[in-house]
Scaffold this active site. Structure first.
Site, mmCIF file in Angstrom:
data_model
loop_
_atom_site.group_PDB
_atom_site.id
_atom_site.type_symbol
_atom_site.label_atom_id
_atom_site.label_comp_id
_atom_site.label_asym_id
_atom_site.label_seq_id
_atom_site.Cartn_x
_atom_site.Cartn_y
_atom_site.Cartn_z
ATOM 1 C CD GLU A 1 -3.068 -1.170 2.094
ATOM 2 O OE1 GLU A 1 -2.916 -0.476 3.119
ATOM 3 O OE2 GLU A 1 -4.058 -1.899 1.912
ATOM 4 C CD GLU B 1 -4.002 -5.991 2.362
ATOM 5 O OE1 GLU B 1 -4.800 -5.131 2.818
ATOM 6 O OE2 GLU B 1 -2.810 -6.052 2.681
#
Length: 532
Positions: free
Chosen positions: A198, A340
């Site tokens: 991320e 995810e």
């Protein structure tokens, strides 16, 4: 883990669960050697992931986190469900891939793993985080699962917008990746590297200090950093896939939506979820057919993005997914592996979101790959597939995912014929066509751990194989692995797993177990009813 878009608020932190620890002796770890879904290493072909034979493989996996936290190892090892039992459930449910988040702290010399229930997991006592990872990889591979390693955080303290921090340099990031690539070289259970979790924006436009995509600043351009790390890894292990996440805002700066200046406002998505610039500025690797783009996608339980309140929700979602990452798949540029996505499903909108997202990925082996967040029930914003006992399953979530899961295949011992006897039943070896060795691995008050190794010394494969032995009265089975291990009276039966039914001539199988009672050597060991 996941985070909201550029204007999102803070998220609930992961719960850290304390666990009682019991004394037991250290045990050694063996290197993992097993294949997973498909055959051999994987590579890409257009928007598909394929195995060494060119057969299409779809990764339908799950995240098991903890190695990126202060525990430095998988969460849930404090529970009453042994670590192998948890992997057994994941494989049985159809998850063929395990994404393993870690922080660089867990890789340091002298790093220690905490939060382990020693009574339930005596074989993990005294092992380093990497040695525990070795064991998980070994067992997952024996079940036909694949492993993706995910550099989740530079330190266990938390996420970072960039792939480096003042205390963890880019050189450390890359060198640790090269170490892992070397450690698991030759083991096709481990298929690749999710380079950094991320990357996201920091600062406000135009004073951006976070991860950008295609901006050309080598200190902030995530696309360029992914090329540097990916090529360094491929220099050590050219067979790995390189998984590259997106950013949040392509400029690397937070949109300043309060300044009434639309020139500073850009379209931002989830942390790691925005690959809108990857078509224009692709990641360039020195080894062809190794790149997989890996966006993250979340629901209202993480942050209430504006699109969730649009009047045409959920019909608006496919266009949003197309814009952020789906176009790469639809234009046959590269495969997509959603690293995810998850939700508590507490909001009715979330259930609709998950159903629509799964339909968007497509059905069958040609659909987009994914690893659901998460197995862990202690993920504050999403919960998990496992319930709080780390044993039972959230059936509502599982029912939505189930039609898209492709169960593990392959793995385990291979070689020799795979057919049964003349009538199609189990093969019976001739008398004396097997040998047995036993090793007591560990012992503690009230129990012990051991390994029974049976070798087929005959000239033909035994298929399917089954090993039996007897214990004194009062000794009872705790758990078993590398076979389906059960007990009836004083007789223990270890039946071949479905993914590895054949024991080839000259081959051997090792059945591990924990037991309750006085440490005892298995007696009257038989292979398919014939004494060894």
């Amino acid at each position: 883990m996941f985070r909201p878009n550029a204007i999102g608020g803070a998220l609930t932190a992961l719960a850290t669960v304390a666990a009682g620890v019991f004394f037991a002796a250290a045990v050694s770890s063996t290197p993992a050697v097993a294949a997973g879904t498909g055959t051999g290493y994987l590579h890409t072909n257009g928007n598909q992931i394929v195995d060494s034979t060119g057969t299409t493989v779809r990764l339908t996996g799950i995240n098991w986190f903890g190695m990126e936290t202060d525990n430095r190892t998988f969460h849930g090892l404090w529970s009453n469900n042994p670590w192998r039992g948890q992997l057994d459930t994941m494989a049985r449910l159809g998850y063929n891939t395990l994404r393993v988040p870690y922080s660089n702290d867990a890789l340091k010399p002298g790093a220690t793993a905490t939060g382990i229930n020693d009574f339930v997991n005596p074989d993990l006592i005294g092992l380093s985080p990497l040695q525990i990872l070795d064991k998980v990889i070994d067992y997952a591979g024996s079940k036909g699962m694949r492993i993706i390693l995910d550099r989740h955080r530079p330190t266990s303290a938390g996420q970072s917008p960039l792939w480096y921090t003042p205390t963890v340099s880019e050189a450390t990031w890359i060198n640790d990746w090269k170490m892992l690539a070397q450690r698991y070289a030759g083991n096709p259970t481990v298929i690749g590297a999710d380079l950094h979790n991320e990357p996201h924006a920091e600062g406000t436009n135009p004073a951006a200090t976070g991860a950008c995509w295609g901006c050309g600043d080598t200190t902030r351009d995530w696309r360029l950093a992914a090329e540097r790390a990916g090529n360094a890894i491929l220099g050590v292990q050219p067979n790995w896939l390189i998984f590259v996440e997106g950013v949040s805002c392509p400029s690397g700066g937070l949109s300043n939506v309060w300044d009434n200046d639309p020139s500073n406002d850009e379209d931002c998505g989830w942390w790691g979820g925005n690959l809108s610039k990857a078509g224009q500025f692709p990641v360039r690797l020195n080894v062809a057919n190794r790149l997989v783009y890996s966006p993250h996608e979340y629901a209202t339980s993480v942050y209430r993005q504006t699109w969730f309140d649009a009047p045409d929700y959920p019909a608006n979602m496919p266009a949003i997914w197309d814009k952020y990452f789906g176009y790469l798949y639809k234009q046959n540029i590269a495969p997509i592996m959603m690293g995810e996505f998850g939700s508590t499903l507490a909001d009715p909108k979330d259930k609709v979101w998950l159903e629509k997202l799964m339909a968007y990925t497509g059905t069958g082996v040609t659909g987009m790959s994914f690893t659901y967040w998460s197995w862990n029930p202690n993920s504050g914003d999403t919960g998990g597939i496992a319930l709080d006992d780390w044993t039972n399953v959230n059936t509502t979530k599982q029912a939505i995912l189930q039609p898209y899961l492709i169960a593990p295949s392959g793995g385990g011992p291979t070689g020799g014929p795979t057919t049964g006897g003349p009538t199609g039943g189990p093969t019976t070896p001739p008398p004396g066509a097997c040998t047995v060795t036993y090793r007591q691995v560990n012992a503690w008050q009230g129990g012990f751990q051991g390994e029974v190794t049976v070798k087929n010394t005959g000239t033909a494969a035994v298929n399917p194989w089954s090993v039996t032995w007897s214990w004194p009265s009062g000794v009872t089975l705790g758990s078993g692995w590398n076979a389906t291990v059960t007990q009836s009276g004083t007789t223990v039966t270890a039946a071949a797993p479905s993914h590895a039914p054949s024991l080839s001539a000259g081959g051997s199988v090792t059945v591990g177990f924990t037991a309750n009672g006085t440490a005892s050597t298995p007696a009257t060991v038989k292979l398919n009813g014939v004494s060894c």
